[in-house]
Scaffold this active site. Sequence first.
Site, short mmCIF file in Angstrom:
data_model
loop_
_atom_site.label_atom_id
_atom_site.label_comp_id
_atom_site.label_asym_id
_atom_site.label_seq_id
_atom_site.Cartn_x
_atom_site.Cartn_y
_atom_site.Cartn_z
N CYS A 92 0.96 -1.40 0.06
CA CYS A 92 -0.03 -0.04 0.06
C CYS A 92 0.90 1.28 0.05
O CYS A 92 1.68 1.58 0.96
CB CYS A 92 -0.80 -0.20 1.18
SG CYS A 92 -1.85 1.43 1.70
N CYS A 147 0.53 3.62 2.69
CA CYS A 147 0.80 3.15 4.20
C CYS A 147 2.56 3.17 4.27
O CYS A 147 2.97 3.60 5.27
CB CYS A 147 0.64 1.61 4.23
SG CYS A 147 -1.19 1.12 4.18
#
Length: 103
Positions: free
Chosen positions: A28, A31
């Site tokens: 991600c 992230c």
Amino acid sequence: MIRVNDASLAESLSSHGLALVDFGAVWCPPCKTLKPIMNEIGDEYKGRVAVLEVDCDESPETAAKYGVMSMPTVMLFRDGEAVEKLVGFRPKAAYENLLAKYV
């Protein structure tokens, strides 16, 4: 930041009064951007707030339990109970403002 999983999250939450939990995944991009911010917060709030990291791919039961549908999701726990939830990447100030209500 302390990495936790399905088996260890409950114990980590019970041993810390306040815990900021970052739910994400290695693939991600937001992230990855959030990780250094969470590390800074962990350093700055050491001894007052535990900063925990959950990889949702490795801990799907935990992600489902807390309704994590998008990543990153950051939740604040007080005495093992979820009290706040921020979905999506936010600037560092958003997390600091959240913590200011509880620290």
